[in-house]
Design a protein around this motif. Structure first.
Motif, PDB file in Angstrom:
ATOM      1  N   VAL A   1      11.358  40.914  -2.011  1.00 25.76           N
ATOM      2  CA  VAL A   1      12.516  41.468  -1.293  1.00 25.76           C
ATOM      3  C   VAL A   1      12.667  40.845   0.093  1.00 25.76           C
ATOM      4  CG1 VAL A   1      13.597  43.569  -0.428  1.00 25.76           C
ATOM      5  CG2 VAL A   1      12.343  43.615  -2.582  1.00 25.76           C
ATOM      6  N   SER A   2      11.567  40.668   0.820  1.00 24.30           N
ATOM      7  CA  SER A   2      11.681  40.098   2.171  1.00 24.30           C
ATOM      8  C   SER A   2      12.217  38.669   2.132  1.00 24.30           C
ATOM      9  CB  SER A   2      10.322  40.135   2.885  1.00 24.30           C
ATOM     10  OG  SER A   2       9.365  39.325   2.222  1.00 24.30           O
ATOM     11  N   ASN A   3      11.885  37.933   1.077  1.00 21.35           N
ATOM     12  CA  ASN A   3      12.394  36.564   0.965  1.00 21.35           C
ATOM     13  C   ASN A   3      13.841  36.506   0.481  1.00 21.35           C
ATOM     14  OD1 ASN A   3      10.168  34.855   1.800  1.00 21.35           O
ATOM     15  ND2 ASN A   3       9.084  35.601   0.007  1.00 21.35           N
ATOM     16  N   ALA A   4      14.389  37.662   0.140  1.00 22.62           N
ATOM     17  CA  ALA A   4      15.810  37.735  -0.206  1.00 22.62           C
ATOM     18  C   ALA A   4      16.612  38.416   0.895  1.00 22.62           C
ATOM     19  CB  ALA A   4      15.985  38.486  -1.523  1.00 22.62           C
ATOM     20  N   ALA A   5      15.992  38.621   2.063  1.00 23.10           N
ATOM     21  CA  ALA A   5      16.632  39.383   3.152  1.00 23.10           C
ATOM     22  C   ALA A   5      17.965  38.783   3.580  1.00 23.10           C
ATOM     23  CB  ALA A   5      15.676  39.472   4.341  1.00 23.10           C
ATOM     24  N   ALA A   6      18.026  37.455   3.643  1.00 22.94           N
ATOM     25  CA  ALA A   6      19.272  36.816   4.083  1.00 22.94           C
ATOM     26  C   ALA A   6      20.409  37.116   3.106  1.00 22.94           C
ATOM     27  CB  ALA A   6      19.062  35.316   4.219  1.00 22.94           C
ATOM     28  N   ALA A   7      20.110  37.142   1.820  1.00 24.40           N
ATOM     29  CA  ALA A   7      21.137  37.428   0.821  1.00 24.40           C
ATOM     30  C   ALA A   7      21.641  38.873   0.958  1.00 24.40           C
ATOM     31  CB  ALA A   7      20.577  37.200  -0.581  1.00 24.40           C
ATOM     32  N   PHE A   8      20.728  39.804   1.230  1.00 25.95           N
ATOM     33  CA  PHE A   8      21.148  41.183   1.455  1.00 25.95           C
ATOM     34  C   PHE A   8      22.048  41.283   2.684  1.00 25.95           C
ATOM     35  CE2 PHE A   8      17.450  42.196  -1.248  1.00 25.95           C
ATOM     36  CZ  PHE A   8      18.023  43.129  -2.096  1.00 25.95           C
TER      37      PHE A   8
ATOM     38  N   GLN B   1       0.178  52.409  -0.229  1.00 18.13           N
ATOM     39  CA  GLN B   1      -0.475  51.215   0.299  1.00 18.13           C
ATOM     40  C   GLN B   1       0.408  49.977   0.239  1.00 18.13           C
ATOM     41  OE1 GLN B   1      -3.428  51.571   1.847  1.00 18.13           O
ATOM     42  NE2 GLN B   1      -3.128  53.731   1.341  1.00 18.13           N
ATOM     43  N   GLY B   2       1.618  50.109  -0.287  1.00 18.91           N
ATOM     44  CA  GLY B   2       2.500  48.960  -0.403  1.00 18.91           C
ATOM     45  C   GLY B   2       2.178  48.145  -1.646  1.00 18.91           C
ATOM     46  N   ALA B   3       2.980  47.120  -1.906  1.00 22.61           N
ATOM     47  CA  ALA B   3       2.778  46.243  -3.058  1.00 22.61           C
ATOM     48  C   ALA B   3       3.212  44.838  -2.673  1.00 22.61           C
ATOM     49  CB  ALA B   3       3.568  46.744  -4.261  1.00 22.61           C
ATOM     50  N   ARG B   4       2.281  43.900  -2.772  1.00 25.21           N
ATOM     51  CA  ARG B   4       2.562  42.533  -2.319  1.00 25.21           C
ATOM     52  C   ARG B   4       3.716  41.903  -3.087  1.00 25.21           C
ATOM     53  NH1 ARG B   4      -2.572  38.775  -1.977  1.00 25.21           N
ATOM     54  NH2 ARG B   4      -3.060  40.465  -0.520  1.00 25.21           N
ATOM     55  N   THR B   5       3.777  42.135  -4.392  1.00 27.81           N
ATOM     56  CA  THR B   5       4.852  41.533  -5.179  1.00 27.81           C
ATOM     57  C   THR B   5       6.213  41.986  -4.683  1.00 27.81           C
ATOM     58  OG1 THR B   5       3.429  41.458  -7.144  1.00 27.81           O
ATOM     59  CG2 THR B   5       5.796  41.284  -7.501  1.00 27.81           C
ATOM     60  N   LEU B   6       6.367  43.294  -4.471  1.00 24.31           N
ATOM     61  CA  LEU B   6       7.642  43.814  -3.983  1.00 24.31           C
ATOM     62  C   LEU B   6       7.929  43.306  -2.576  1.00 24.31           C
ATOM     63  CD1 LEU B   6       6.938  45.717  -6.402  1.00 24.31           C
ATOM     64  CD2 LEU B   6       8.032  47.558  -5.115  1.00 24.31           C
ATOM     65  N   ASN B   7       6.907  43.300  -1.720  1.00 31.18           N
ATOM     66  CA  ASN B   7       7.099  42.847  -0.347  1.00 31.18           C
ATOM     67  C   ASN B   7       7.609  41.412  -0.295  1.00 31.18           C
ATOM     68  OD1 ASN B   7       6.125  45.319   0.475  1.00 31.18           O
ATOM     69  ND2 ASN B   7       4.134  44.564   1.159  1.00 31.18           N
ATOM     70  N   ASN B   8       6.970  40.530  -1.046  1.00 31.15           N
ATOM     71  CA  ASN B   8       7.347  39.114  -1.007  1.00 31.15           C
ATOM     72  C   ASN B   8       8.736  38.884  -1.603  1.00 31.15           C
ATOM     73  OD1 ASN B   8       4.870  38.490   0.115  1.00 31.15           O
ATOM     74  ND2 ASN B   8       3.933  37.852  -1.802  1.00 31.15           N
TER      75      ASN B   8
ATOM     76  N   VAL C   1       9.051  49.390   7.669  1.00 37.71           N
ATOM     77  CA  VAL C   1       8.122  50.391   8.214  1.00 37.71           C
ATOM     78  C   VAL C   1       6.837  50.354   7.396  1.00 37.71           C
ATOM     79  CG1 VAL C   1       9.941  51.897   9.102  1.00 37.71           C
ATOM     80  CG2 VAL C   1       9.110  52.207   6.763  1.00 37.71           C
ATOM     81  N   PRO C   2       5.687  50.659   8.019  1.00 35.32           N
ATOM     82  CA  PRO C   2       4.438  50.670   7.255  1.00 35.32           C
ATOM     83  C   PRO C   2       4.393  51.768   6.202  1.00 35.32           C
ATOM     84  CG  PRO C   2       4.008  50.578   9.623  1.00 35.32           C
ATOM     85  CD  PRO C   2       5.464  50.884   9.459  1.00 35.32           C
TER      86      PRO C   2
ATOM     87  N   PRO D   1       0.627  50.211   5.168  1.00 34.84           N
ATOM     88  CA  PRO D   1       0.015  50.136   6.501  1.00 34.84           C
ATOM     89  C   PRO D   1      -0.903  48.939   6.713  1.00 34.84           C
ATOM     90  CG  PRO D   1      -0.957  51.915   5.201  1.00 34.84           C
ATOM     91  CD  PRO D   1       0.223  51.416   4.437  1.00 34.84           C
ATOM     92  N   LYS D   2      -1.421  48.350   5.637  1.00 34.84           N
ATOM     93  CA  LYS D   2      -2.324  47.203   5.779  1.00 34.84           C
ATOM     94  C   LYS D   2      -1.595  45.870   5.638  1.00 34.84           C
ATOM     95  CE  LYS D   2      -6.429  49.672   4.139  1.00 34.84           C
ATOM     96  NZ  LYS D   2      -7.535  49.697   3.147  1.00 34.84           N
ATOM     97  N   ASN D   3      -0.297  45.940   5.423  1.00 33.25           N
ATOM     98  CA  ASN D   3       0.501  44.724   5.273  1.00 33.25           C
ATOM     99  C   ASN D   3       1.428  44.567   6.469  1.00 33.25           C
ATOM    100  OD1 ASN D   3      -0.552  44.413   2.588  1.00 33.25           O
ATOM    101  ND2 ASN D   3       0.932  45.935   1.896  1.00 33.25           N
ATOM    102  N   SER D   4       1.863  43.361   6.690  1.00 35.35           N
ATOM    103  CA  SER D   4       2.850  43.097   7.738  1.00 35.35           C
ATOM    104  C   SER D   4       4.061  42.428   7.106  1.00 35.35           C
ATOM    105  CB  SER D   4       2.269  42.204   8.844  1.00 35.35           C
ATOM    106  OG  SER D   4       1.838  40.969   8.312  1.00 35.35           O
ATOM    107  N   LEU D   5       5.193  42.627   7.722  1.00 34.31           N
ATOM    108  CA  LEU D   5       6.432  42.077   7.185  1.00 34.31           C
ATOM    109  C   LEU D   5       7.297  41.621   8.353  1.00 34.31           C
ATOM    110  CD1 LEU D   5       7.405  41.962   4.192  1.00 34.31           C
ATOM    111  CD2 LEU D   5       8.910  43.862   4.725  1.00 34.31           C
ATOM    112  N   VAL D   6       7.675  40.349   8.334  1.00 33.80           N
ATOM    113  CA  VAL D   6       8.538  39.802   9.379  1.00 33.80           C
ATOM    114  C   VAL D   6       9.830  39.338   8.712  1.00 33.80           C
ATOM    115  CG1 VAL D   6       8.816  38.052  11.160  1.00 33.80           C
ATOM    116  CG2 VAL D   6       6.562  39.074  10.754  1.00 33.80           C
TER     117      VAL D   6
END
Length: 366
Positions: free
Chosen positions: A212-219, A203-210, A250-251, A232-237
């Motif tokens: 890592v996605s906010n460190a995308a530029a550094a990666f 089901q994903g994990a909000r803590t991990l999603n936020n 991916v979901p 599947p119930k979360n979205s990530l841009v």
């Protein structure tokens, strides 16, 4: 009903609800069929659990029984429990009679409790506990089981044989290095760049999603590719940076074997199945235990962390800065990852499914 024409034993597995209960049950089912091709394996489940999709897809018959979830707090539902339990036992016993069950193998959760109570005194029982701390259903089942197995020591089940967690043959037999090129092509990842695999479970994990996605530029700046299963119930841009290795969001990941093969490092929760799989395949991991419950996710991860195969970061400490400062340098450190990989693999249990299958079949033969 007359007895089936086939002479092999009928093994009934009870492990519905979550993937952590279902996957070990199905890994056992596969191991039983490898050992006794003439056997029949039947799964018990409920319409509300993931087993309604997973079990038929893996080719095993699924018998539905009423769920008996235990209320976490006092409520009117608590007063209905005796009636619900009695009806669930009645229906489960009818299933065991109809399929001519020779043994019931339970993996915990609300499907196992009625299975244990229905089988008691009629069909031999084997219990497997995957978590570091046994749940209520398995504590009940262990009281009148023929054999009890556990993933780790000190689970709370007396006289349990420690065997690890039954895992799919596709995982235990996997050669990560041999599959790497195919796996990275499958997900659209960079063929040679370091890869971080992020997953918070089905089901994903909000803590991990936020974080890592906010460190995308550094990666991207560091030349690291990311495979991120966000749920599947979360979205990530995530903004793509031209020329940088791709950040693939991916979901859900259907091919976990390929995800493990593609990755150099995993950032994940510390469910029992996840810990067992990454250690079996030798994938270094940064564990972020779920901060609720009885602390069992931390207990699941500690043996691998203490062996040197992973790191542990508390949920409330996983921030984008922590990811940049600690996870990003690690994913590019091939020397340290190689050491961690060997340490993780040394703590894995690749043969647990076959060991449990022999325990189950020995009960049938007895």
């Amino acid at each position: 009903m007359t007895a089936p024409d086939r002479m092999g034993p009928c093994v009934v597995v009870a492990g519905g609800g979550t993937a952590g209960h279902i996957e070990p049950a199905l890994a056992l089912a596969d191991a039983v069929m490898r050992a006794r091709p003439d056997a029949r394996v039947v799964a018990l489940g409920t319409a509300r659990g993931l087993e309604s999709k997973i079990v038929p897809a893996r080719g095993y018959p699924l018998e539905m029984i009423p769920p008996v979830p235990m209320p976490r707090k006092p409520s009117p539902d608590l007063l209905k429990m005796p009636l619900k339990v009695r009806e669930a036992i009645k229906q489960t016993r009818a299933v065991l009679d109809r399929v001519h069950a020779d043994v019931v193998v339970g993996f915990g959760g609300y499907v196992s409790l009625p299975a244990y109570l229905a089988a008691r005194g009629k069909v031999p029982i084997v219990v497997h506990e995957a978590n570091a701390r046994a749940g209520l259903a398995n504590k009940v089942g262990a009281k009148f089981a023929e054999k009890v197995a556990a993933a780790v020591p000190n689970s709370g089940l007396p006289d349990a044989q420690v065997i690890g967690i039954p895992l799919r043959h596709a995982i235990t037999s996997m050669d990560r290095a041999a599959l790497r090129a195919q796996a990275r092509q499958y997900f659209g990842l960079h063929p040679t760049a370091p890869v971080l695999f992020v997953s918070g479970g089905s089901q994903g994990a909000r803590t991990l999603n936020n974080a890592v996605s906010n460190a995308a530029a550094a990666f991207a700046r560091a030349g690291v590719s990311v495979l991120h299963a966000h749920g599947p119930k979360n979205s990530l841009v995530v903004q793509e940076i031209p020329g940088a290795p791709p950040y693939v969001a991916v979901p859900y990941v259907e091919r976990m074997d390929l995800a493990y093969a593609a990755a150099d490092l995993m950032l994940c929760r510390a469910g029992a199945m996840t810990v067992a799989e990454v250690s079996a395949v030798g994938l270094p991991a940064v564990f972020v235990p779920l901060p609720i419950g009885n602390g069992e996710q931390s207990l699941n991860a500690i043996p691998i962390v203490e062996a040197g195969g992973g790191l542990l970061i508390p949920d409330d400490e996983l921030t984008p800065d922590r990811v940049v400062d600690e996870v990003l340098p690690l994913v590019g450190d091939r020397t340290r990852l190689a050491v961690m990989s060997n340490a993780a693999r040394s703590g894995g249990h690749r043969v647990a499914a076959d060991v449990l299958a022999q325990m189950v079949l020995s009960v049938v033969n007895k």
